[in-house]
Design an enzyme around this catalytic site. Structure first.
Site, short mmCIF file in Angstrom:
data_model
loop_
_atom_site.label_atom_id
_atom_site.label_comp_id
_atom_site.label_asym_id
_atom_site.label_seq_id
_atom_site.Cartn_x
_atom_site.Cartn_y
_atom_site.Cartn_z
CG ASP A 18 5.77 4.38 0.81
OD1 ASP A 18 5.95 5.20 1.74
OD2 ASP A 18 4.66 3.91 0.52
CE1 TYR B 21 -3.83 2.36 0.68
CE2 TYR B 21 -2.34 3.37 2.28
CZ TYR B 21 -3.50 3.41 1.53
OH TYR B 21 -4.32 4.51 1.62
CE LYS C 187 1.02 5.44 7.71
NZ LYS C 187 -0.35 5.94 7.73
#
Length: 461
Positions: free
Chosen positions: A271, A166, A299
């Site tokens: 990522d 994801y 995050k």
């Protein structure tokens, strides 16, 4: 991980315990039930994001401090979810709270640069060894803009990703995630499958998925794409997969990927939205020693505020600087967010903080593995930095295919119920890893291990 003998879990026993634990949690969260009834009037599904949904109702939180959170019923939990890994600093950290409060009185938004954005960029460059940085407001924006930069620099359209990974909620990466594995084609020629409705197949077809931990499969697919006149602009990947629990790279795999992308003139994007500050001061780049062309962060970077960043080489950012590649956003580098990120990087996520996280994670992983071996439970513990999990599989998971072959959704759901009813807040209904915070203690880790042992004992007695 060597295959070892394990007990067979009685599926009827799982269902029996699930019914019992569900009833307990429902009884303890009647305030969340009432809040859900109200929320459904104005919020679609009663939540702000589909990932917050849960049947029969979500657990609504009211506040948090340090390693604890409280729900609207007043139930207290040790937070091992930590906002999908955003809160490795712990909740309401004094240094971050002070930085934000001090900034509020000076103005919260200008759509103009501030000094804090420079300080944050300097620190990110130091930690990741990538010269230039730009800011965004989320992980999805970070990966979206990184892919645009890669396409603009190379003049190519196709991208390669890892099947099952994801990378945010924009169309080009909402491909080949969370699907059944029996209809996706040969592992050397996997299908590009949209993740839900609303994603045009023509867009999904521009994203090509390959298996994790298989450099041969990646190179064969890249060579096929080149032969078809579809040479990829980039490979975007997590250095360690973080949405199947935790799947670590096999020795030599990342080095092989770096070599493949170099050889074919393809940009490599790590990522690090979920790894990043959670696993080392310089993220997976520091942990594994492989340097990509670009890194995406989010995050944990903002210390609880919405923040993302893209790092890359000076050469890659030349077309951004010239304006040929447009990278924009009204809230990029927001002063409130930059103040939080500055305090987070300079005052909170220090070398001592990472020493503490490493010690905690080694302790909890060892404790869970000891329980697994004591009860001959089907599974193993795995983790890196502040991240870890118990993978409920008798076989080692190395990619999405092996995950789907061994996935135990019923057991994952039961483990979540056991945690919640024993004061441990985790991600509902998903194969997510825990994220420890620097405010957790060894005693907190022992509480987690004790809850897991109770589950193992109840299922094997």
């Amino acid at each position: 991980m060597a295959t070892r003998a394990h007990v067979n879990i009685d599926r009827a026993r799982i269902r029996e315990l699930t019914e019992r634990e569900t009833a307990k949690l429902d009884a303890r969260t009647q305030g969340s039930k009432e809040t859900y009834t109200r929320a459904q009037v104005s919020l679609a599904g009663g939540v702000a994001s589909s990932y917050q949904s849960r049947d029969p109702w979500p657990i609504y939180l009211s506040h948090g401090k340090g390693a604890q959170v409280w729900d609207v019923d007043g139930n207290e939990y040790l937070d091992f979810h930590n906002g999908f890994g955003s809160m490795v600093q712990g909740h309401a950290h004094d240094a971050i709270s002070k930085a934000v409060n001090d900034r509020i009185g000076l103005g919260t938004h200008f759509a103009a640069p501030t000094e804090d954005s420079i300080v944050v960029g300097e620190e990110l460059a130091r930690r990741w060894g990538l010269e230039h940085w730009r800011y965004v407001n989320s992980g999805s924006e970070a990966t979206m803009d990184a892919i645009r930069i890669a396409r603009g620099v190379t003049g190519r359209d196709t991208i390669v990703k890892i099947f099952g990974s994801y990378h945010g909620h924009h169309d080009y990466v909402m491909v080949s995630i969370g699907v059944e594995y029996d209809a996706i084609g040969d592992r050397f020629d996997l299908q590009s499958i949209p993740y839900g409705l609303g994603i045009p197949q023509v867009v999904a077809d521009m994203t090509v998925a390959v298996p994790f931990n298989d450099a041969e499969a990646m190179e064969r697919r890249i060579e096929k794409l080149i032969a078809e006149g579809r040479k990829p602009a980039c490979v975007i990947m997590e250095a360690a997969m973080m949405n199947l629990g935790v799947v670590l790279p096999e020795p030599g795999y990342l080095e092989a990927v770096r070599e493949i992308t170099h050889k074919h003139g393809i940009l490599l994007i790590f990522d690090e939205v979920k790894t990043g500050l959670c696993i080392a001061a310089g993220g997976a780049v520091e942990k594994y020693g492989v340097v990509p062309d670009m890194v995406t962060l989010a995050k944990a970077l903002g210390g609880g505020l919405p923040c993302g960043a893209i790092g890359g080489t000076k050469e890659l950012f030349e077309k951004v600087i010239s304006g040929k590649i447009v990278q924009v956003g009204t809230y990029n580098g927001n002063p409130l967010v930059m103040a939080a990120a500055r305090a987070n990087l300079l005052d909170v996520m220090t070398p001592e903080a990472y020493d503490h996280l490493d010690a905690l994670n080694e302790h909890i992983l060892a404790g869970c593995q000891a329980v697994i071996e004591k009860y001959e439970f089907p599974g193993y513990s795995v983790g890196v930095g502040s991240k870890g999990c118990v993978t409920f599989s008798p076989e080692k998971i190395t990619d999405y295919e092996s995950f789907k072959a061994n996935q135990d959704e019923e057991l994952c759901s039961l483990a979540w119920l056991y945690n919640m009813n024993r004061g441990i807040f985790m991600t509902p209904g998903r194969e997510e890893e825990w994220t420890l915070s620097i405010t957790h203690t060894i005693e907190d880790c022992n509480t987690f291990v004790a809850a897991f042992e109770e589950l193992a004992a109840d299922l094997t007695s």
